[in-house]
Each structure stands twice: as C-alpha cells, then as structure tokens.
Design a protein around this motif. Structure first.
Motif: not given
Length: 436
Positions: A50-62
């Motif tokens: 999940r730490i590695c997926l934080i950039p994808l999570f930020v992109k998901q929020i946007k």
C-alpha cells in the motif's frame, strides 16, 4: 479461484520472498512457528504494497473529483444525444480527453494490488495442500502449517471439512468462528469506507446518476466480499482485512485534510480553519494558506461552504488576501468578501404589546403637535392681553346664555375671504388682449 491465481503465478516468487524476509524478523521476536510471526508477515506485506500504491491512490482521488465535477456536463451530453448512443460515446470520450480525466483511474489501486492478492492466495493454497511454493521450502512449509491465528490455521477456510481442518491440527468450530468474525470485519470495513466517501466527501449540491451508482456499490461490494470470503484462507482474510483498514484510515486522512469542494467534509474543515485563525490571528501552515488562496481566487464562483467561511472571517474582523494570508480589518464586511449575511428578523410581539406601543406613539405624536402649534403662534397663552372688542363679545355671550355667539366683524370678514379663496382658488392672470 485457484485457476485465476495460477495466472499470477509469475509474481508468486517475489511475494513469497517478501513474506519470508518479514518472517525472519518477527520469528526472532515471537518464535518462527507462531501465528504472530506469520500473521504479522502478511500484514507487513500489505503495508509495503500500500505504501508503494500511494501515488496511484492520489491519482484515484484526483480522478474521482474530476469525475464528480464532470457529472453535470456528462448529464447534459446524455440528454442531448439520448437517441444517438454512438454520438453520445464520442462526446463523452471528447470530454474526457479535453479535461484529462480517465474513468478507470478510480479503480487503479484495486487493479494494481490484485496480482499480489492472487499471488498470496496461491501461496497459502499450496501451504494448505503441503506443497512448496516460491522460496518457501519444506522447513518453512512445516512452520507455516503449524502457525495458528486465534486457533485457526493460516491455510484453513470457512468451507473446509472437519477432516481437512483436523489435518492442520485445529478444530472446525474455532476455524469457523475466526473466519466468520474476520469476514464480518472485512465487509464492515469495506462498507464504512464507501459510506464515509459518499456521505462526507461528495458534493451533495449536484445530483447525478454517478452518485446513485456509488450508493449501490456501497451496499453491493460488502455483500460480494462476504460471499467470496467464505472461500478465502485465514491468511488471505488477514491480508484483505488489513488492506481495508489501511484504505479506511488513508481515506479518512484525505477527507479531513483535503476534502472535496461543496461536501460536508469541506464545511467541517473550513470551520476548523476558522477557529484556528481566530485563535492565532493568522493562517498557519503552507497547505492551509494554499486552501485560502484557492478560495480567494474563485471570486463569485465560491460554494456555500466557502461563502460561509468568508462570512465567519469578516465577523471575526479578518480579511483574506490573494496570497492566502489574512489581515486584521475592522471595516471589512462579509458582502465584500463574497459572503452572504442573513439579517436577523425581529421577534414577533404580542397583541397587548403592539397596542401599548401604538398608544405611546399616538401620545407622543399629540404632544409634538401641541408643541409645534405653540411655537408657531397658533395658540395664545393666558398672559397675552385680549382686544377690547373680544372682551365685550365674551360678555354678551355670557349674558345671552345658550344663544349662539355672533362672530366679530374682523373674524367674519376673514372667514368670508378664506371661503372665497377656497372656492375660486388661484386665479390666472388675464391676457393683455382681453377686455377689462
């Protein structure tokens, strides 16, 4: 499920290697054959992923926010081209391209961690069957088969028979109790995560079909996980419960610190910011200054929450600046900053109070009339000397008794002139050519 997991067997070796490395650390603390060592290894795997997926999570929020902002335009396109599905799809794709929005971005974190999920499922399935997999050799396999979490083996499932559970040195009752509790917690965390997203971080002023779809998913996803969870091994349930809790906490942080404009979370955030400004007399922190700066730049396009925030600033005597700071100002008003201040309506009075107020007003008005007439000389005081003729007329009136008093010549003449003036009015001047 085994067939799907076999498609991701290429990532089985990296996943098993990560688990083994974490197991070495926790095994030195809790013992290599304990459930704590293997369970915490799985939890650590989730945290690392999940730490590695934080950039994808930020992109998901946007992407989710962009989709919410595009809902009115999408609805207009659907209404305009409702009879032409091909043109409707073309206009939708054109809108996505112009705004740089990808509808699949909201699913990126789930899609990205799916290979790790199925690889872990494949590892645990091989452990249950007693087969080595990846870097897990026979000694590690025996250690993993002996590991129990609250009496349930890592490789046991809710649907296992009593003989399969007994082969793992456990009882069927303990396995089903542990798996049932974990399935309920997994589904509840999924429901709560989706619910806080819909109830707090969505602009409720825009009603679109997208919101209805999200509400349906809020109830469908937990049911899907509950049905599928009965076939998950305990280790996979640990993995999925951990990732749900991580998602819930991560989303809670994002909602509190960077809420969607127009949502309830934004209103709560701006109210906290208003209290902070009132307590310290300034906007503290670069992120908070950027929030104020963005709201100032909107001008008349501010939503209700933002207008209420500026009204609160004005009431406290502060004015927001374009750079995100605030200054002390005694003359600033909420209207100047785009706020809308409601006038307080006067309280309704009872009938008795209204009558008393009307009586006071009439008394005050009569007193003012008397004072005005006294100043203009319309009334005479007792100290003034009366004319001789008026004294004689009063004497005659008193002698005659009930007979009406005759007006004096001066008074009668003045009254006749007044009546004549009232009848004739203002006379026009005669034309020079007219006869005199």
């Amino acid at each position: 499920m085994d067939t799907i997991a076999s498609f991701f067997s290429f990532i089985t070796t990296p996943v098993s290697w990560v688990i083994v490395q974490f197991h070495k650390v926790y095994g030195a603390i809790f013992g290599p054959d304990t459930g704590w060592a293997w369970g915490l290894s799985i939890v650590s795997l989730v945290v690392l992923i999940r730490i590695c997926l934080i950039p994808l999570f930020v992109k998901q929020i946007k992407s989710t926010r962009n989709m919410q902002a595009l809902q009115p335009k999408m609805k207009a396109i659907q209404e305009r081209y409702k009879s032409d599905k091909q043109r409707q799809s073309e206009e939708m794709m054109k809108l996505y391209k112009e705004t740089g929005t990808n509808p699949l971005s909201s699913c990126l974190p789930i899609l990205a961690q799916s290979p790790f999920f199925f690889a872990l499922y494949h590892v645990l399935s091989n452990i249950a069957e007693g087969d080595t997999v990846g870097v897990i050799n026979q000694s590690l396999l025996d250690s993993a088969r002996q590991a129990h979490i609250f009496g349930a083996p890592l490789a046991a499932t809710f649907t296992d028979s009593a003989q399969e559970v007994a082969a793992l040195d456990a009882s069927l009752t303990s396995v089903r109790i542990v798996t049932a509790v974990m399935i309920i917690l997994m589904s509840a965390s999924q429901f709560f995560t989706q619910r806080q997203l819909m109830m707090k971080n969505v602009d409720l002023s825009v009603k679109t079909p997208y919101m209805q779809q999200q509400k349906m998913l809020m109830y469908i996803f937990p049911l899907i996980f509950a049905v599928m969870g009965i076939n998950f091994p305990v280790g996979v349930l640990v993995y999925w419960l951990t990732t749900n809790v991580w998602t819930m906490g991560q989303q809670m942080y994002v909602i509190n610190q960077n809420p969607t404009p127009g949502s309830k979370a934004q209103d709560a955030y701006l109210q906290r910011l208003l209290k902070n400004v009132g307590a310290h007399g300034e906007v503290r922190g670069r992120r908070r200054k950027n929030v104020v700066k963005a709201i100032v730049a909107k001008g008349s396009d501010r939503n209700e929450n933002e207008r209420r925030f500026f009204a609160g600033l004005a009431k406290a005597g502060f004015a927001a600046q374009p750079d995100g700071t605030v200054i002390k100002s005694d003359t600033v008003t909420a209207e100047a900053e785009g706020g809308a201040v409601r006038r307080q309506q006067p309280k309704r009075q009872t009938k008795a109070k209204r009558q008393a107020a009307a009586a006071q007003q009439s008394t005050a008005k009569s007193s003012e009339d008397v004072a005005d007439s006294t100043e203009s000389g319309e009334t005479t005081t007792s100290l003034e000397k009366k004319p001789q003729d008026a004294v004689q007329d009063e004497a005659k009136d008193s002698a005659q008794g009930d007979k009406p008093a005759r007006p004096s010549r001066a008074n009668s003449g003045a009254s006749r002139q007044a009546k004549s003036g009232q009848r004739k009015g203002q006379q026009r001047p005669k034309h020079p050519s007219s006869k005199k």
